[in-house]
Enzyme design. Structure first.
Site, PDB file in Angstrom:
ATOM      1  N   HIS A 132       0.869  -1.180   0.000  1.00  0.00           N
ATOM      2  CA  HIS A 132       0.000   0.000   0.000  1.00  0.00           C
ATOM      3  C   HIS A 132       0.910   1.235   0.000  1.00  0.00           C
ATOM      4  O   HIS A 132       2.018   1.192   0.546  1.00  0.00           O
ATOM      5  CB  HIS A 132      -0.839  -0.043   1.277  1.00  0.00           C
ATOM      6  CG  HIS A 132      -1.899   0.987   1.385  1.00  0.00           C
ATOM      7  ND1 HIS A 132      -1.646   2.278   1.761  1.00  0.00           N
ATOM      8  CD2 HIS A 132      -3.239   0.913   1.174  1.00  0.00           C
ATOM      9  CE1 HIS A 132      -2.787   2.958   1.783  1.00  0.00           C
ATOM     10  NE2 HIS A 132      -3.764   2.155   1.435  1.00  0.00           N
ATOM     11  N   ASP A 209       2.974  -4.196   8.294  1.00  0.00           N
ATOM     12  CA  ASP A 209       1.731  -3.461   8.100  1.00  0.00           C
ATOM     13  C   ASP A 209       0.597  -4.482   8.225  1.00  0.00           C
ATOM     14  O   ASP A 209       0.355  -5.274   7.312  1.00  0.00           O
ATOM     15  CB  ASP A 209       1.775  -2.810   6.705  1.00  0.00           C
ATOM     16  CG  ASP A 209       0.421  -2.265   6.267  1.00  0.00           C
ATOM     17  OD1 ASP A 209      -0.572  -2.450   6.989  1.00  0.00           O
ATOM     18  OD2 ASP A 209       0.372  -1.666   5.177  1.00  0.00           O
ATOM     19  N   GLN A 212      -4.604  -5.209   7.043  1.00  0.00           N
ATOM     20  CA  GLN A 212      -5.579  -6.172   6.501  1.00  0.00           C
ATOM     21  C   GLN A 212      -5.473  -7.541   7.168  1.00  0.00           C
ATOM     22  O   GLN A 212      -6.190  -8.464   6.776  1.00  0.00           O
ATOM     23  CB  GLN A 212      -5.371  -6.334   4.986  1.00  0.00           C
ATOM     24  CG  GLN A 212      -5.539  -5.065   4.184  1.00  0.00           C
ATOM     25  CD  GLN A 212      -6.976  -4.541   4.181  1.00  0.00           C
ATOM     26  OE1 GLN A 212      -7.926  -5.245   4.543  1.00  0.00           O
ATOM     27  NE2 GLN A 212      -7.154  -3.295   3.785  1.00  0.00           N
ATOM     28  N   LYS A 235     -10.654  -0.662  10.388  1.00  0.00           N
ATOM     29  CA  LYS A 235     -10.733  -1.908   9.606  1.00  0.00           C
ATOM     30  C   LYS A 235     -10.987  -3.091  10.527  1.00  0.00           C
ATOM     31  O   LYS A 235     -11.144  -4.219  10.077  1.00  0.00           O
ATOM     32  CB  LYS A 235      -9.441  -2.126   8.818  1.00  0.00           C
ATOM     33  CG  LYS A 235      -9.193  -1.052   7.753  1.00  0.00           C
ATOM     34  CD  LYS A 235      -8.026  -1.419   6.881  1.00  0.00           C
ATOM     35  CE  LYS A 235      -7.446  -0.244   6.134  1.00  0.00           C
ATOM     36  NZ  LYS A 235      -8.255   0.214   4.999  1.00  0.00           N
ATOM     37  N   CYS A 373      -4.804   2.221  -3.727  1.00  0.00           N
ATOM     38  CA  CYS A 373      -3.599   2.810  -3.108  1.00  0.00           C
ATOM     39  C   CYS A 373      -2.423   1.837  -3.197  1.00  0.00           C
ATOM     40  O   CYS A 373      -1.608   1.742  -2.268  1.00  0.00           O
ATOM     41  CB  CYS A 373      -3.845   3.209  -1.653  1.00  0.00           C
ATOM     42  SG  CYS A 373      -5.183   4.365  -1.451  1.00  0.00           S
TER      43      CYS A 373
HETATM   44  N1  C6P Z   1      -6.397   0.422   2.802  1.00  0.00           N
HETATM   45  C1  C6P Z   1      -8.204   0.014   1.220  1.00  0.00           C
HETATM   46  O1  C6P Z   1      -9.302   0.254   0.712  1.00  0.00           O
HETATM   47  P1  C6P Z   1      -5.245   3.777   7.076  1.00  0.00           P
HETATM   48  O2  C6P Z   1      -5.823   4.563   5.940  1.00  0.00           O
HETATM   49  O3  C6P Z   1      -4.087   4.475   7.738  1.00  0.00           O
HETATM   50  O4  C6P Z   1      -6.265   3.274   8.039  1.00  0.00           O
HETATM   51  O5  C6P Z   1      -4.654   2.434   6.406  1.00  0.00           O
HETATM   52  C2  C6P Z   1      -3.727   2.504   5.366  1.00  0.00           C
HETATM   53  C3  C6P Z   1      -3.440   1.143   4.844  1.00  0.00           C
HETATM   54  C4  C6P Z   1      -2.182   0.604   5.027  1.00  0.00           C
HETATM   55  N2  C6P Z   1      -1.897  -0.647   4.651  1.00  0.00           N
HETATM   56  C5  C6P Z   1      -2.812  -1.430   4.068  1.00  0.00           C
HETATM   57  C6  C6P Z   1      -2.439  -2.831   3.697  1.00  0.00           C
HETATM   58  C7  C6P Z   1      -4.105  -0.940   3.855  1.00  0.00           C
HETATM   59  O6  C6P Z   1      -5.022  -1.730   3.292  1.00  0.00           O
HETATM   60  C8  C6P Z   1      -4.421   0.382   4.220  1.00  0.00           C
HETATM   61  C9  C6P Z   1      -5.769   0.978   3.913  1.00  0.00           C
HETATM   62  C10 C6P Z   1      -7.742   0.830   2.404  1.00  0.00           C
HETATM   63  O7  C6P Z   1      -7.488  -0.896   0.811  1.00  0.00           O
HETATM   64  C11 C6P Z   1      -7.871   2.297   2.145  1.00  0.00           C
HETATM   65  S1  C6P Z   1      -6.764   2.846   0.896  1.00  0.00           S
END
Ligand code: C6P
Length: 415
Positions: A132, A209, A212, A235, A373
């Site tokens: 991401h 990270d 997910q 999430k 992203c």
């Molecule tokens: N992915 C998706 O629709 P935040 O925005 O800080 O809560 O998470 C960022 C982020 C970082 N790593 C991974 C693997 C992610 O999936 C995400 C967020 C969302 O896939 C929004 S772009």
């Protein structure tokens, strides 16, 4: 029957679970809502909504400051939520749990407060091709700041990290390896334990990270032995604007503060300032108190269940959906790793993903379309983006049947 009784019986009533999520029971564009955008954000159970409402109705106050009952109550709940996260991750100490705004802020914190101080010219940061943007750009910035270079661990055509190529990239100039536990774009579950052990063998630190992963399975930071782990509350069935950075205590101790101001200090004078102890050193300013309490409630909610059963159920949904996709020659799956969870990314051949998403929405089916992203992996697969259906344990087979009947209608418009 309550969900708790279900846990004691060793089974989960997934239809009963749906009753815990009020938002699911509505119509969108004249159709019963099918929510398949869980990788973007998950829906919130009543328990989380009520915990936040309760906090604002009865306990609202600032934490660690007031000499009064409300502040005491708010502080206790805020810190109890931290302890819930500690147990949830199996962290050694509650001081290793830092509140952040989410995964993005957690990674930026490590890049600026750890990496910036240790990286030098000639050093290397490794990320995978499957990351991401939140796990790419903070490292690009810190590499520019320090003269280190960012290198990429290749990913194969199925969307799996190439471990042999990773081995070849590893040497003692690698100081940091940062990879996701589960890919948001393709759903690949990465072999993070192997990645961590190999990085440690050359003296590198590892950031995972977990945005997910935490929503789908148990994370045990002690067993993984990762140096840093990040996830987002929203999430994980909790509120937006709150997330977690786990870090090993000895590393957090060495690190400089990320932001500064109130709460993170011990003594301030114009001659100099000393910093607060962990975890407060990294929590400048009034924190997201309601968010932390809401996230604590989300973890309590999840703790009612045997999470292995939730994962098994979600994986059955993914298999069911994948089988239906494979039966349709107009569908191209993007990401076919052996180990996947929660995400089915696909294209309808000859149709733009955005058009597909719009037509699915008109039929009450919520998915995400675009690059998710994760532009580098889209580029590797030579696609502008994908349609992504992502699952949670409150979805069911009827949701997937609705997805596929909506796809059928969409094809009749577009192909
Ligand atoms: N992915 C998706 O629709 P935040 O925005 O800080 O809560 O998470 C960022 C982020 C970082 N790593 C991974 C693997 C992610 O999936 C995400 C967020 C969302 O896939 C929004 S772009």
């Amino acid at each position: 029957m309550t969900a708790t009784q279900n846990k004691e019986l060793g089974a989960v009533d997934f239809e009963l679970i749906r009753q815990d999520f009020p938002i699911l029971h509505q119509e969108v564009n004249g159709h019963a809502l099918v929510y398949l955008d869980n990788a973007a954000t998950t829906q919130k159970p009543k328990a989380v909504i009520e915990a936040i409402e309760h906090y604002y109705q009865l306990d609202n106050s600032n934490v660690h400051r007031g000499a009064h009952a409300l502040s005491d109550r708010a502080t206790q709940k805020f810190e109890a939520a931290r302890s819930s996260v500690q147990a949830f991750l199996n962290a050694q100490k509650r001081e290793e749990v830092i509140w952040t705004r989410g995964t993005t802020e957690s990674i930026n914190l490590v890049a600026q407060s750890y990496a910036r101080n240790v990286l030098d010219k000639g050093d290397v940061v490794l990320v995978s091709a499957l990351e991401h943007h939140s796990n790419i750009v903070p490292w690009q910035i810190v590499c520019e700041q320090t003269g280190a270079s960012l290198k990429v661990i290749p990913v194969n055509g199925a969307g799996e990290i190439e471990i042999e190529q990773y081995d070849q990239l590893l040497n003692d100039s690698v100081k940091i390896v940062s990879v996701n536990h589960v890919s948001n774009a393709l759903g690949t579950v990465n072999p993070v334990k192997t990645i961590i052990d190999k990085a440690h063998a050359v003296g590198a630190k590892v950031m995972i990270d977990g945005a997910q992963a935490a929503p789908h399975f148990e994370v045990n930071v002690k067993e993984l032995d990762c140096d840093f782990y990040a996830f987002s509350g929203h999430k994980l069935f909790g509120p937006t604007g709150i997330g977690v950075l786990y870090g090993k205590e000895n590393l957090l101790e060495q690190m400089t503060p990320f932001q500064s101001g109130g709460e993170m200090i011990e003594v301030v004078s114009f001659e100099g300032t000393t910093y607060n102890k962990l975890p407060y050193k990294f929590e400048a300013g009034t924190p997201n108190i309601a968010g932390a309490i809401g996230l604590g409630a989300a973890i309590d909610y999840l703790n009612q269940f045997d999470r292995r059963l939730l994962l098994q159920y979600e994986n059955e949904l993914l298999s069911y959906s994948t089988e239906l996709a494979l039966e349709d020659s107009d569908i191209q799956l993007v990401g076919t790793a052996k180990d996947k969870t929660g995400v089915m990314s696909f294209l309808i051949k000859g149709a733009h993903p955005h058009d597909v998403g719009t037509l699915l929405d008109q039929q009450g089916v919520a998915v995400r379309t675009g690059h998710h992203c994760a532009m580098p992996i889209m580029k590797q697969f030579k696609v502008p983006g994908t349609v992504r259906a992502s699952f949670a344990f409150y979805n069911n087979k009827q949701d997937i049947d609705r997805l596929f009947s909506a796809i059928k209608k969409t094809k009749s418009f577009l192909l």
